[in-house]
Design a protein around this motif. Structure first.
Motif, PDB file in Angstrom:
ATOM      1  N   ILE A  32       8.278   1.104  -8.826  1.00 29.23           N
ATOM      2  CA  ILE A  32       9.558   1.549  -8.283  1.00 29.23           C
ATOM      3  C   ILE A  32      10.631   1.271  -9.329  1.00 29.23           C
ATOM      4  O   ILE A  32      10.729   0.159  -9.846  1.00 29.23           O
ATOM      5  CB  ILE A  32       9.892   0.830  -6.956  1.00 29.23           C
ATOM      6  N   ALA A  33      11.437   2.300  -9.639  1.00 26.60           N
ATOM      7  CA  ALA A  33      12.444   2.141 -10.686  1.00 26.60           C
ATOM      8  C   ALA A  33      13.655   1.354 -10.207  1.00 26.60           C
ATOM      9  O   ALA A  33      14.208   0.536 -10.959  1.00 26.60           O
ATOM     10  CB  ALA A  33      12.887   3.523 -11.174  1.00 26.60           C
ATOM     11  N   HIS A  34      14.075   1.589  -8.978  1.00 26.64           N
ATOM     12  CA  HIS A  34      15.276   0.925  -8.471  1.00 26.64           C
ATOM     13  C   HIS A  34      15.282   1.015  -6.950  1.00 26.64           C
ATOM     14  O   HIS A  34      14.787   1.981  -6.374  1.00 26.64           O
ATOM     15  CB  HIS A  34      16.540   1.593  -9.030  1.00 26.64           C
ATOM     16  N   ALA A  35      15.851   0.001  -6.330  1.00 26.33           N
ATOM     17  CA  ALA A  35      16.025   0.003  -4.878  1.00 26.33           C
ATOM     18  C   ALA A  35      17.487  -0.273  -4.565  1.00 26.33           C
ATOM     19  O   ALA A  35      18.056  -1.264  -5.041  1.00 26.33           O
ATOM     20  CB  ALA A  35      15.139  -1.048  -4.221  1.00 26.33           C
ATOM     21  N   THR A  36      18.099   0.603  -3.781  1.00 27.94           N
ATOM     22  CA  THR A  36      19.460   0.399  -3.300  1.00 27.94           C
ATOM     23  C   THR A  36      19.361   0.055  -1.825  1.00 27.94           C
ATOM     24  O   THR A  36      18.880   0.858  -1.016  1.00 27.94           O
ATOM     25  CB  THR A  36      20.316   1.654  -3.513  1.00 27.94           C
ATOM     26  N   ALA A  79       6.648  -7.300  -1.439  1.00 25.39           N
ATOM     27  CA  ALA A  79       5.946  -6.142  -2.006  1.00 25.39           C
ATOM     28  C   ALA A  79       6.905  -5.282  -2.820  1.00 25.39           C
ATOM     29  O   ALA A  79       6.535  -4.756  -3.878  1.00 25.39           O
ATOM     30  CB  ALA A  79       5.310  -5.326  -0.883  1.00 25.39           C
ATOM     31  N   LEU A  80       8.142  -5.154  -2.355  1.00 22.73           N
ATOM     32  CA  LEU A  80       9.119  -4.363  -3.096  1.00 22.73           C
ATOM     33  C   LEU A  80       9.437  -5.005  -4.439  1.00 22.73           C
ATOM     34  O   LEU A  80       9.487  -4.328  -5.469  1.00 22.73           O
ATOM     35  CB  LEU A  80      10.401  -4.194  -2.278  1.00 22.73           C
ATOM     36  N   ILE A  81       9.643  -6.310  -4.453  1.00 25.34           N
ATOM     37  CA  ILE A  81       9.949  -6.990  -5.717  1.00 25.34           C
ATOM     38  C   ILE A  81       8.791  -6.835  -6.701  1.00 25.34           C
ATOM     39  O   ILE A  81       8.993  -6.578  -7.895  1.00 25.34           O
ATOM     40  CB  ILE A  81      10.265  -8.477  -5.450  1.00 25.34           C
ATOM     41  N   ALA A  82       7.556  -6.948  -6.195  1.00 22.65           N
ATOM     42  CA  ALA A  82       6.399  -6.766  -7.076  1.00 22.65           C
ATOM     43  C   ALA A  82       6.345  -5.347  -7.628  1.00 22.65           C
ATOM     44  O   ALA A  82       6.033  -5.134  -8.809  1.00 22.65           O
ATOM     45  CB  ALA A  82       5.116  -7.085  -6.296  1.00 22.65           C
ATOM     46  N   ALA A  83       6.679  -4.356  -6.797  1.00 23.12           N
ATOM     47  CA  ALA A  83       6.661  -2.968  -7.249  1.00 23.12           C
ATOM     48  C   ALA A  83       7.768  -2.699  -8.264  1.00 23.12           C
ATOM     49  O   ALA A  83       7.587  -1.918  -9.211  1.00 23.12           O
ATOM     50  CB  ALA A  83       6.797  -2.031  -6.059  1.00 23.12           C
ATOM     51  N   GLN A  97       0.825  -1.197   0.000  1.00 21.26           N
ATOM     52  CA  GLN A  97       0.000   0.000   0.000  1.00 21.26           C
ATOM     53  C   GLN A  97       0.864   1.254   0.000  1.00 21.26           C
ATOM     54  O   GLN A  97       0.603   2.213  -0.726  1.00 21.26           O
ATOM     55  CB  GLN A  97      -0.924  -0.006   1.210  1.00 21.26           C
ATOM     56  N   ALA A  98       1.908   1.248   0.825  1.00 20.86           N
ATOM     57  CA  ALA A  98       2.784   2.419   0.897  1.00 20.86           C
ATOM     58  C   ALA A  98       3.545   2.627  -0.406  1.00 20.86           C
ATOM     59  O   ALA A  98       3.685   3.764  -0.889  1.00 20.86           O
ATOM     60  CB  ALA A  98       3.754   2.261   2.067  1.00 20.86           C
ATOM     61  N   LEU A  99       4.036   1.546  -0.984  1.00 20.50           N
ATOM     62  CA  LEU A  99       4.766   1.658  -2.244  1.00 20.50           C
ATOM     63  C   LEU A  99       3.884   2.201  -3.361  1.00 20.50           C
ATOM     64  O   LEU A  99       4.342   2.940  -4.233  1.00 20.50           O
ATOM     65  CB  LEU A  99       5.336   0.290  -2.629  1.00 20.50           C
ATOM     66  N   ALA A 100       2.601   1.851  -3.327  1.00 22.68           N
ATOM     67  CA  ALA A 100       1.672   2.326  -4.357  1.00 22.68           C
ATOM     68  C   ALA A 100       1.412   3.823  -4.251  1.00 22.68           C
ATOM     69  O   ALA A 100       0.987   4.452  -5.238  1.00 22.68           O
ATOM     70  CB  ALA A 100       0.355   1.559  -4.244  1.00 22.68           C
TER      71      ALA A 100
END
Length: 310
Positions: A243-247, A233-237, A209-212
């Motif tokens: 989400i473009a990228h996660a470091t 949830a992060l991988i799905a986003a 929900q937060a990522l959306a």
């Protein structure tokens, strides 16, 4: 009178810290016996790492405080045998290291540096690079590290919004708090930096929900704590392009298991918990200053609130 100070943080760290602690004690004019093994009933202070084998504090009836070498103390705050004050590590060297790491990765994503660094097919593809003032950064967590990183990014021209569980005021930073504030902070986060502690209230704070709520194509940088993010949830986003990228510098399990999908995901950068480390030379000064203050009746710096968990 000489104090007895127990170093309960591992043999490798003892080799690093021993000369710095002894020098700091001497400079502070504190007479002390410093070692890794001494009778519990004779110990006045415990220098501690939460990973230490020492988990039962009951025998240390004379000890006046436990002085942690770690900024994170979530694994010790619930120890029911710990009845004496606990101070966490807030160190200029650690803070500077975190600010440099955060600033570097914010700039990396802001400027799109990966595209150029990884370009090996001789593709000439000019692109528009926005100015810092056109890229909104949200700092989740406004403790000492969050405030320092937010100030550095604000100094570079980024519009920085800070969010914390309780209301705070930080010069030059737009500060939000509470659930409504979190939603607004995420809705305006082109880049979100996570520097919250790991507590029951912050675990999975970035869920589906937060990522959306974040702008599509936003970036996430997490040097705080692994459990702040719902991994699935992060991988799905990331897969959907939300989400473009996660470091990521911190993880639920460390070292990160070799079969974890973060290792091979093309839109994830894994760094091995290097964003900020406690440096023996400066941390020793923080520890000794707290001992000096305690002996002078001035009160400990960076005292942990057990109820809040930090």
């Amino acid at each position: 009178m000489s104090l007895n100070i127990l170093f309960a943080a591992g043999s490798r760290q003892w080799d690093d810290y021993k000369p710095h602690l002894r020098r700091a004690l001497q400079q502070a004019g504190i007479a002390a016996e410093l070692g890794t093994d001494m009778p519990a009933e004779e110990v006045d202070y415990i220098i501690y790492a939460p990973s230490s084998p020492l988990q039962d504090f009951t025998p240390y009836r004379r000890a006046r405080a436990v002085l942690s070498l770690w900024a994170g103390v979530e694994t010790i705050t619930g120890n029911q045998t710990l009845k004496i004050p606990l101070a966490r590590m807030v160190d200029d060297g650690l803070t500077t290291g975190m600010v440099e790491w955060v600033t570097g990765h914010v700039m990396r994503h802001h400027l799109g540096m990966d595209r150029d660094i990884l370009n090996r097919d001789a593709t000439w593809a000019p692109r528009h690079v926005p100015l810092a003032r056109e890229r909104r950064v949200t700092m989740l967590g406004l403790g000492a590290l969050g405030q320092a990183a937010a100030a550095a990014l604000g100094g570079l021209g980024f519009p920085v919004t800070g969010w914390s569980r309780s209301e705070k005021q930080v010069a030059g930073i737009r500060c939000l708090s509470g659930e409504a504030g979190l939603h607004l902070a995420l809705e305006e986060a082109d880049i979100a930096v996570l520097l919250l502690p790991d507590t029951a209230a912050t675990q999975n704070i970035l869920d589906a929900q937060a990522l959306a709520l974040m702008p599509r194509g936003a970036f996430i940088i997490n040097p705080g704590r692994g459990p702040l993010i719902d991994d699935d949830a992060l991988i799905a986003a990331l897969d959907s392009g939300q989400i473009a990228h996660a470091t990521l510098d911190v993880f639920r399990i460390e070292p990160l298991p070799q079969d974890h999908p973060f290792w091979t995901h093309p839109q994830v950068t894994v760094t091995p918990h290097i964003a900020a480390e406690t440096r023996a030379a400066t941390a020793a000064e923080v520890i000794v200053e707290n001992i000096r203050r305690s002996e002078a009746g001035e009160g400990l710096l960076h005292l942990v609130d057990r109820d809040l968990g930090y």
